[in-house]
Design a protein around this motif. Structure first.
Motif, PDB file in Angstrom:
ATOM      1  N   SER A 128      12.995   2.994  24.210  1.00 51.38           N
ATOM      2  CA  SER A 128      13.720   3.395  25.419  1.00 51.38           C
ATOM      3  C   SER A 128      13.355   4.808  25.873  1.00 51.38           C
ATOM      4  O   SER A 128      13.622   5.171  27.015  1.00 51.38           O
ATOM      5  CB  SER A 128      15.235   3.217  25.268  1.00 51.38           C
ATOM      6  N   SER A 188      23.529   6.303  19.006  1.00 51.03           N
ATOM      7  CA  SER A 188      23.157   4.914  18.774  1.00 51.03           C
ATOM      8  C   SER A 188      23.806   4.370  17.519  1.00 51.03           C
ATOM      9  O   SER A 188      23.894   5.064  16.510  1.00 51.03           O
ATOM     10  CB  SER A 188      21.641   4.806  18.624  1.00 51.03           C
ATOM     11  N   THR A 189      24.258   3.125  17.579  1.00 51.73           N
ATOM     12  CA  THR A 189      24.744   2.441  16.384  1.00 51.73           C
ATOM     13  C   THR A 189      23.789   1.308  16.010  1.00 51.73           C
ATOM     14  O   THR A 189      24.149   0.397  15.278  1.00 51.73           O
ATOM     15  CB  THR A 189      26.157   1.846  16.611  1.00 51.73           C
ATOM     16  N   GLY A 192      18.949   5.701  21.407  1.00 58.22           N
ATOM     17  CA  GLY A 192      20.167   6.075  22.129  1.00 58.22           C
ATOM     18  C   GLY A 192      19.870   6.508  23.553  1.00 58.22           C
ATOM     19  O   GLY A 192      20.536   7.363  24.129  1.00 58.22           O
TER      20      GLY A 192
HETATM   21  N1  LIG Z   1      26.806  -4.285  25.588  1.00 58.14           N
HETATM   22  C1  LIG Z   1      27.250  -3.497  24.600  1.00 58.14           C
HETATM   23  N2  LIG Z   1      28.246  -3.890  23.773  1.00 58.14           N
HETATM   24  C2  LIG Z   1      28.693  -3.084  22.786  1.00 58.14           C
HETATM   25  N3  LIG Z   1      28.196  -1.856  22.517  1.00 58.14           N
HETATM   26  C3  LIG Z   1      27.200  -1.405  23.294  1.00 58.14           C
HETATM   27  C4  LIG Z   1      26.656  -2.183  24.370  1.00 58.14           C
HETATM   28  N4  LIG Z   1      25.695  -1.460  24.978  1.00 58.14           N
HETATM   29  C5  LIG Z   1      25.621  -0.302  24.301  1.00 58.14           C
HETATM   30  N5  LIG Z   1      26.510  -0.241  23.300  1.00 58.14           N
HETATM   31  C6  LIG Z   1      26.778   0.895  22.366  1.00 58.14           C
HETATM   32  O1  LIG Z   1      26.288   2.094  22.970  1.00 58.14           O
HETATM   33  C7  LIG Z   1      25.314   2.706  22.128  1.00 58.14           C
HETATM   34  C8  LIG Z   1      24.265   3.404  22.987  1.00 58.14           C
HETATM   35  O2  LIG Z   1      23.504   2.435  23.725  1.00 58.14           O
HETATM   36  P1  LIG Z   1      22.029   2.799  24.190  1.00 58.14           P
HETATM   37  O3  LIG Z   1      21.437   1.643  24.869  1.00 58.14           O
HETATM   38  O4  LIG Z   1      22.076   4.084  24.936  1.00 58.14           O
HETATM   39  O5  LIG Z   1      21.270   3.091  22.818  1.00 58.14           O
HETATM   40  P2  LIG Z   1      20.760   2.039  21.719  1.00 58.14           P
HETATM   41  O6  LIG Z   1      20.805   0.656  22.267  1.00 58.14           O
HETATM   42  O7  LIG Z   1      21.543   2.267  20.469  1.00 58.14           O
HETATM   43  O8  LIG Z   1      19.267   2.511  21.492  1.00 58.14           O
HETATM   44  P3  LIG Z   1      18.054   2.378  22.561  1.00 58.14           P
HETATM   45  O9  LIG Z   1      17.601   3.763  22.811  1.00 58.14           O
HETATM   46  O10 LIG Z   1      17.024   1.545  21.877  1.00 58.14           O
HETATM   47  O11 LIG Z   1      18.610   1.724  23.786  1.00 58.14           O
HETATM   48  C9  LIG Z   1      24.785   1.590  21.266  1.00 58.14           C
HETATM   49  O12 LIG Z   1      24.209   2.050  20.059  1.00 58.14           O
HETATM   50  C10 LIG Z   1      26.052   0.763  21.029  1.00 58.14           C
HETATM   51  O13 LIG Z   1      26.865   1.347  20.045  1.00 58.14           O
END
Ligand SMILES: Nc1ncnc2c1ncn2[C@@H]1O[C@H](COP(=O)(O)OP(=O)(O)OP(=O)(O)O)[C@@H](O)[C@H]1O
Ligand SMILES: [Mg+2]
Lengths: 140, 113
Positions: free
Chosen positions: B37, A95-96, A109
């Protein structure tokens, strides 16, 4: 051949208070047309994760949902920064997310892994600096 | 064994912050985690979700993951928007001063005797 119902939603950037509204609306529409609770739950989870990612990681965007008798297709298009490394982004735990959203409970993430887990097909198209389009299908 | 949300409320173990629109829903399990999530991906439908996150996103996840109620533990407060969304979406929101584990244990004891 029955009609395909198409729904579109504009997702506004940085608005966590509204995030989830599009997914909730789709959930209630699917209920109205008699889609099974199990399929509704899959669509709701996958779409919410995509919707919230557009709010947190991109600058909002547009979601189109197509409901046909055989499948539900979700197309989430944003003009955000793009995803540099899709394989890494798909990993559970990567996660970022910035601190201010982590304090709200985001940043595990697990969003993208959930989208994969709860859909039958998922495709990510991304270009750095241009945006990301994620297409997901839940079969009925 | 299971019980309904109404029966859970009737035990008076938890403060009722918002009464949902379907109190006859079954509570068939318990899920504990504050990461949204993780809850979204793992909380079983019809479970009681114990968390300390009382923001509007908690309600969004509760609705979409289809849990039967949310229990705010550790004296966590629901902010105004969380409360408004819970009422609007018909989500049952309960609260307790007890820690997450103890809160979950109470529900577990009610379900499993
Ligand atoms: N639409 C997007 N545009 C740019 N980067 C994205 C996008 N969707 C996801 N990412 C990148 O992918 C990573 C992982 O996404 P993911 O949804 O799995 O985790 P998260 O959003 O960081 O945390 P969470 O568990 O709350 O969803 C994000 O942290 C981000 O860096
Ligand atoms: Mg995410």
């Amino acid at each position: 051949m029955a009609d395909v119902i198409a729904l579109t939603y504009e997702i506004s950037p940085d608005d966590f208070t509204r995030a989830g509204e599009a997914s909730s609306d789709v959930k209630s529409k699917l209920k109205q047309v008699g889609v099974s609770p199990a399929a509704i739950r899959k669509v709701a989870i996958a779409m919410y994760e995509g919707e919230i990612n557009m709010v947190i990681h991109a600058e909002g965007g547009k979601i189109t949902v197509e409901i046909s008798p055989t499948e539900i297709k979700m197309i989430l298009a944003d003009k955000g920064p793009g995803i540099p490394d899709i394989d890494r982004a798909m990993q559970a735990g990567w996660s970022t997310a910035p601190d201010e959203v982590r304090s709200l409970g985001f940043g595990a993430g697990m969003g993208l892994p959930n989208m994969k887990k709860y859909t039958d097909e998922m495709n990510i198209e991304t270009t750095l600096g241009v945006g990301t389009t994620i297409t997901m299908i839940v079969k009925l | 064994m299971t019980m309904t949300v109404e029966e859970l409320i009737g035990k008076e173990l938890f403060k009722v912050v918002a009464e949902g629109d379907d109190l006859s829903r079954q509570v068939t399990g318990i899920f504990c985690c504050d990461l949204l999530s993780v809850a979204m991906g793992r909380a079983p439908s019809d479970s009681a979700w114990v968390t300390v996150m009382g923001n509007v996103n908690t309600i969004a996840v509760a609705t979409l993951a289809d849990v039967s109620c949310v229990i705010l533990a550790e004296g966590a407060q629901a902010d105004e928007m969380c409360l408004a969304r819970a009422r609007q979406q018909g989500v049952t929101l309960l609260a307790t001063e007890e820690p997450v584990f103890e809160a979950a244990l109470r529900v577990h004891e009610l379900i499993h005797g």
